[in-house]
Design a protein around this motif. Structure first.
Motif, PDB file in Angstrom:
ATOM      1  N   PHE A 111      -1.099  32.426 -45.665  1.00 19.58           N
ATOM      2  CA  PHE A 111      -1.180  32.696 -44.232  1.00 19.58           C
ATOM      3  C   PHE A 111      -2.295  33.679 -43.925  1.00 19.58           C
ATOM      4  CE2 PHE A 111       2.719  30.500 -44.659  1.00 19.58           C
ATOM      5  CZ  PHE A 111       2.667  29.654 -43.553  1.00 19.58           C
ATOM      6  N   THR A 112      -2.612  34.521 -44.892  1.00 19.45           N
ATOM      7  CA  THR A 112      -3.762  35.412 -44.704  1.00 19.45           C
ATOM      8  C   THR A 112      -5.023  34.571 -44.568  1.00 19.45           C
ATOM      9  OG1 THR A 112      -2.642  37.033 -46.070  1.00 19.45           O
ATOM     10  CG2 THR A 112      -4.994  37.392 -45.690  1.00 19.45           C
ATOM     11  N   VAL A 113      -5.151  33.557 -45.428  1.00 16.47           N
ATOM     12  CA  VAL A 113      -6.322  32.678 -45.352  1.00 16.47           C
ATOM     13  C   VAL A 113      -6.313  31.896 -44.030  1.00 16.47           C
ATOM     14  CG1 VAL A 113      -7.375  30.601 -46.328  1.00 16.47           C
ATOM     15  CG2 VAL A 113      -6.696  32.452 -47.831  1.00 16.47           C
ATOM     16  N   ILE A 114      -5.152  31.329 -43.686  1.00 14.97           N
ATOM     17  CA  ILE A 114      -5.067  30.548 -42.445  1.00 14.97           C
ATOM     18  C   ILE A 114      -5.443  31.423 -41.243  1.00 14.97           C
ATOM     19  CG2 ILE A 114      -3.457  29.374 -40.871  1.00 14.97           C
ATOM     20  CD1 ILE A 114      -2.048  28.263 -43.383  1.00 14.97           C
ATOM     21  N   GLU A 115      -4.942  32.643 -41.219  1.00 15.62           N
ATOM     22  CA  GLU A 115      -5.256  33.535 -40.095  1.00 15.62           C
ATOM     23  C   GLU A 115      -6.737  33.877 -40.050  1.00 15.62           C
ATOM     24  OE1 GLU A 115      -2.983  37.125 -39.732  1.00 15.62           O
ATOM     25  OE2 GLU A 115      -1.240  35.984 -39.045  1.00 15.62           O
ATOM     26  N   GLU A 116      -7.300  34.090 -41.229  1.00 20.99           N
ATOM     27  CA  GLU A 116      -8.720  34.430 -41.300  1.00 20.99           C
ATOM     28  C   GLU A 116      -9.568  33.278 -40.740  1.00 20.99           C
ATOM     29  OE1 GLU A 116     -11.495  36.141 -44.876  1.00 20.99           O
ATOM     30  OE2 GLU A 116      -9.333  36.175 -45.181  1.00 20.99           O
ATOM     31  N   VAL A 117      -9.191  32.051 -41.144  1.00 24.62           N
ATOM     32  CA  VAL A 117      -9.921  30.866 -40.670  1.00 24.62           C
ATOM     33  C   VAL A 117      -9.718  30.704 -39.153  1.00 24.62           C
ATOM     34  CG1 VAL A 117     -10.140  28.360 -40.884  1.00 24.62           C
ATOM     35  CG2 VAL A 117      -9.785  29.751 -42.935  1.00 24.62           C
ATOM     36  N   GLU A 118      -8.484  30.889 -38.719  1.00 25.68           N
ATOM     37  CA  GLU A 118      -8.200  30.790 -37.274  1.00 25.68           C
ATOM     38  C   GLU A 118      -9.050  31.781 -36.485  1.00 25.68           C
ATOM     39  OE1 GLU A 118      -3.479  29.406 -37.139  1.00 25.68           O
ATOM     40  OE2 GLU A 118      -4.038  31.444 -36.625  1.00 25.68           O
ATOM     41  N   GLN A 209       3.958  19.310 -51.404  1.00 24.05           N
ATOM     42  CA  GLN A 209       3.848  19.886 -50.060  1.00 24.05           C
ATOM     43  C   GLN A 209       2.800  20.987 -50.125  1.00 24.05           C
ATOM     44  OE1 GLN A 209       6.439  23.002 -48.523  1.00 24.05           O
ATOM     45  NE2 GLN A 209       4.310  23.213 -47.850  1.00 24.05           N
ATOM     46  N   PHE A 210       1.868  20.937 -49.198  1.00 23.20           N
ATOM     47  CA  PHE A 210       0.831  21.979 -49.177  1.00 23.20           C
ATOM     48  C   PHE A 210       0.344  22.152 -47.743  1.00 23.20           C
ATOM     49  CE2 PHE A 210      -2.769  18.909 -49.133  1.00 23.20           C
ATOM     50  CZ  PHE A 210      -2.134  17.764 -49.599  1.00 23.20           C
ATOM     51  N   THR A 211      -0.677  22.933 -47.544  1.00 20.99           N
ATOM     52  CA  THR A 211      -1.143  23.150 -46.168  1.00 20.99           C
ATOM     53  C   THR A 211      -2.583  22.655 -46.026  1.00 20.99           C
ATOM     54  OG1 THR A 211      -1.912  25.376 -46.658  1.00 20.99           O
ATOM     55  CG2 THR A 211       0.324  25.176 -45.812  1.00 20.99           C
ATOM     56  N   GLN A 212      -2.918  22.361 -44.791  1.00 19.04           N
ATOM     57  CA  GLN A 212      -4.301  21.957 -44.479  1.00 19.04           C
ATOM     58  C   GLN A 212      -4.719  22.619 -43.180  1.00 19.04           C
ATOM     59  OE1 GLN A 212      -4.700  17.665 -44.226  1.00 19.04           O
ATOM     60  NE2 GLN A 212      -5.355  17.545 -46.350  1.00 19.04           N
ATOM     61  N   ILE A 213      -6.016  22.713 -42.995  1.00 20.52           N
ATOM     62  CA  ILE A 213      -6.539  23.111 -41.687  1.00 20.52           C
ATOM     63  C   ILE A 213      -7.547  22.041 -41.284  1.00 20.52           C
ATOM     64  CG2 ILE A 213      -7.713  24.850 -40.295  1.00 20.52           C
ATOM     65  CD1 ILE A 213      -6.942  26.925 -42.396  1.00 20.52           C
ATOM     66  N   GLU A 214      -7.284  21.466 -40.129  1.00 19.99           N
ATOM     67  CA  GLU A 214      -8.140  20.419 -39.601  1.00 19.99           C
ATOM     68  C   GLU A 214      -9.038  21.037 -38.541  1.00 19.99           C
ATOM     69  OE1 GLU A 214      -7.359  17.470 -40.786  1.00 19.99           O
ATOM     70  OE2 GLU A 214      -8.672  16.195 -39.608  1.00 19.99           O
ATOM     71  N   GLY A 215     -10.253  20.527 -38.422  1.00 20.34           N
ATOM     72  CA  GLY A 215     -11.120  20.995 -37.333  1.00 20.34           C
ATOM     73  C   GLY A 215     -11.666  19.798 -36.579  1.00 20.34           C
ATOM     74  N   LEU A 216     -11.851  19.945 -35.280  1.00 15.70           N
ATOM     75  CA  LEU A 216     -12.370  18.836 -34.485  1.00 15.70           C
ATOM     76  C   LEU A 216     -13.213  19.381 -33.336  1.00 15.70           C
ATOM     77  CD1 LEU A 216     -12.273  15.737 -33.714  1.00 15.70           C
ATOM     78  CD2 LEU A 216     -10.357  16.351 -32.213  1.00 15.70           C
ATOM     79  N   TYR A 217     -14.428  18.835 -33.216  1.00 15.11           N
ATOM     80  CA  TYR A 217     -15.282  19.201 -32.084  1.00 15.11           C
ATOM     81  C   TYR A 217     -15.849  17.915 -31.503  1.00 15.11           C
ATOM     82  CZ  TYR A 217     -19.272  21.268 -29.544  1.00 15.11           C
ATOM     83  OH  TYR A 217     -20.188  21.626 -28.590  1.00 15.11           O
ATOM     84  N   VAL A 218     -15.443  17.587 -30.297  1.00 15.44           N
ATOM     85  CA  VAL A 218     -15.934  16.378 -29.628  1.00 15.44           C
ATOM     86  C   VAL A 218     -16.596  16.801 -28.325  1.00 15.44           C
ATOM     87  CG1 VAL A 218     -15.294  14.194 -28.514  1.00 15.44           C
ATOM     88  CG2 VAL A 218     -14.106  14.923 -30.592  1.00 15.44           C
ATOM     89  N   ASP A 219     -17.831  16.350 -28.144  1.00 14.04           N
ATOM     90  CA  ASP A 219     -18.548  16.685 -26.907  1.00 14.04           C
ATOM     91  C   ASP A 219     -19.719  15.713 -26.777  1.00 14.04           C
ATOM     92  OD1 ASP A 219     -19.201  17.982 -24.572  1.00 14.04           O
ATOM     93  OD2 ASP A 219     -19.499  19.947 -25.508  1.00 14.04           O
ATOM     94  N   ALA A 309     -15.559  16.333 -37.502  1.00  8.07           N
ATOM     95  CA  ALA A 309     -14.217  16.747 -37.921  1.00  8.07           C
ATOM     96  C   ALA A 309     -14.293  17.200 -39.364  1.00  8.07           C
ATOM     97  CB  ALA A 309     -13.241  15.587 -37.789  1.00  8.07           C
ATOM     98  N   PHE A 310     -13.364  18.043 -39.725  1.00 11.06           N
ATOM     99  CA  PHE A 310     -13.301  18.456 -41.132  1.00 11.06           C
ATOM    100  C   PHE A 310     -11.858  18.790 -41.482  1.00 11.06           C
ATOM    101  CE2 PHE A 310     -14.362  22.140 -38.528  1.00 11.06           C
ATOM    102  CZ  PHE A 310     -13.411  23.071 -38.899  1.00 11.06           C
ATOM    103  N   GLY A 311     -11.563  18.741 -42.769  1.00  9.09           N
ATOM    104  CA  GLY A 311     -10.228  19.102 -43.229  1.00  9.09           C
ATOM    105  C   GLY A 311     -10.337  19.885 -44.519  1.00  9.09           C
ATOM    106  N   MET A 312      -9.603  20.988 -44.571  1.00  9.41           N
ATOM    107  CA  MET A 312      -9.684  21.811 -45.800  1.00  9.41           C
ATOM    108  C   MET A 312      -8.288  22.240 -46.230  1.00  9.41           C
ATOM    109  SD  MET A 312     -11.032  25.412 -44.291  1.00  9.41           S
ATOM    110  CE  MET A 312     -11.868  24.991 -42.794  1.00  9.41           C
ATOM    111  N   GLY A 313      -8.182  22.666 -47.469  1.00 13.19           N
ATOM    112  CA  GLY A 313      -6.896  23.104 -48.012  1.00 13.19           C
ATOM    113  C   GLY A 313      -6.888  24.604 -48.257  1.00 13.19           C
ATOM    114  N   PRO A 314      -6.091  25.350 -47.479  1.00 16.35           N
ATOM    115  CA  PRO A 314      -6.006  26.801 -47.696  1.00 16.35           C
ATOM    116  C   PRO A 314      -5.600  27.165 -49.123  1.00 16.35           C
ATOM    117  CG  PRO A 314      -4.986  26.224 -45.616  1.00 16.35           C
ATOM    118  CD  PRO A 314      -5.350  24.933 -46.289  1.00 16.35           C
TER     119      PRO A 314
END
Ligand code: DAH
Length: 344
Positions: A111-118, A209-219, A309-314
């Protein structure tokens, strides 16, 4: 009659004096002063007495009753006081005793990593979006350009609950859900952290079971160079200013073109070491330009809008960053592991 009253009085007073508990007083009260008690009986039988005797005995019976009641009240107060004192003595707090140590928890490294990325992406104008972990086949696959029987579905072994419902295998369905909610109007800038599930056998680098962070930028006019620019800022922030990035061609059904991104090894700086398996580069995420079919299915016109778009694993990021050698450490809650990540 007088003697009887006198005897009752001394008998009652003696009983009161000997009483040791509040409940006994209640019994004494019932015995002597109750409706069926001897004094009430005497008062009831007054009619049978002579005119002369009646006031004398009446007065005396009342006096005896009052004397007993007064003795009861007094004893009640004494016993109550004793009870309070006993209770206080029993519950006394020794303020000189040393305190018990309080076991203080700390934030889980994932969650430290997830928060940092957020935090980093919020700083770049992104917002955080979430979606359900129990997902439909439509959002998890179809809306991401993976129709039924598409061979690339095999890349992600899934836990199906019914034919149409499964535990999401990645956070990419949140892309489709978010775009739908924007009704074809950009810009969309979100990151989506969350848990995902795959039918993998757990070992040092795999977990069901693991976590991911997805990113999306559409414009309008979003280009591959924007993807590279944004992710370079991200990598330098997380792994240090000296990191280089490179994009390698890859395949994902939901992006075209698709890439995998590597960072130059933070351990050896690129010259080759065990961490980067002597290649100088470490793979950290998958990404690409959102496939026109994906845009279209979620209500965006691919002639007008483009996106990356991108997807990464914390887990992987934290493993690299903190040198964790087994993914299972994140889930077994061994305090010896967790304590190492305590923030000071
Ligand atoms: N969903 C992919 C996975 O779980 C990761 C990913 C790759 C997400 C490329 C993306 C992307 O958004 O563009 O393996």
């Amino acid at each position: 009659m007088k003697d009887k009253l006198q005897a009752l009085k001394s008998e009652a007073l003696q009983a009161i004096q000997q009483a040791e508990q509040l409940s006994q007083l209640q019994d004494i009260k019932v015995t002597y002063l109750g409706k069926k008690g001897p004094i009430t009986e005497i008062l009831r039988g007054m009619g049978k007495l002579s005119k002369e005797e009646r006031p004398v005995i009446g007065q005396m019976a009342n006096d005896v009753r009052e004397a007993i009641q007064a003795a009861l009240d007094e004893k009640h107060a004494t016993l109550e006081q004793a009870r309070i004192e006993e209770q206080l003595a029993e519950q006394a707090i020794d303020v000189t005793l040393p305190g018990r140590p309080v076991n203080q928890g700390s934030q889980h490294p994932l969650f430290t990593v997830i928060e940092e990325v957020e935090d980093l992406f919020i700083g770049l104008g992104f917002s955080v979006a979430e979606g359900p972990e129990v997902e439909t086949d439509y959002y998890n696959f179809e809306a991401l350009n993976l129709p039924k029987n598409h061979p690339a579905r095999d890349m992600q072994d899934s836990f199906y609950l019914t034919e149409e419902i499964l535990l999401r295998t990645h956070t990419s369905p949140v892309q489709a859900r978010t775009m739908e909610a924007y009704n074809g109007q950009g810009p969309v800038k979100v990151i989506c952290p969350g848990k995902v599930y795959r039918r993998d056998t757990d070992d040092a680098t795999h977990s069901h079971q693991f976590t991911q962070i997805e990113g999306l930028y559409v414009d309008k006019n979003v280009r591959l160079s924007d993807l590279k620019g944004v992710l370079t800022v991200f990598v330098k922030q997380l792994f240090g200013e000296d990191r280089d990035v490179r994009l390698r061609q890859h395949y994902f059904p939901f992006t075209e073109p698709s890439v995998e991104m590597d960072i130059s090894c933070f351990k050896c700086g690129g010259s080759g070491c065990p961490v980067c398996k002597h290649s100088g580069w470490i793979e950290i995420l998958g990404a690409g330009m959102v496939h026109p079919n994906v845009l279209r299915m979620s209500g965006f016109d691919p002639e007008v809008y483009t996106g990356f778009a991108f997807g990464m694993g914390p887990e992987r990021i934290a493993m690299l960053k903190y040198g964790v050698d087994d993914i299972r450490h994140y889930y077994t809650n061994d305090q010896r592991f967790l304590k190492q990540f305590k923030r000071v």
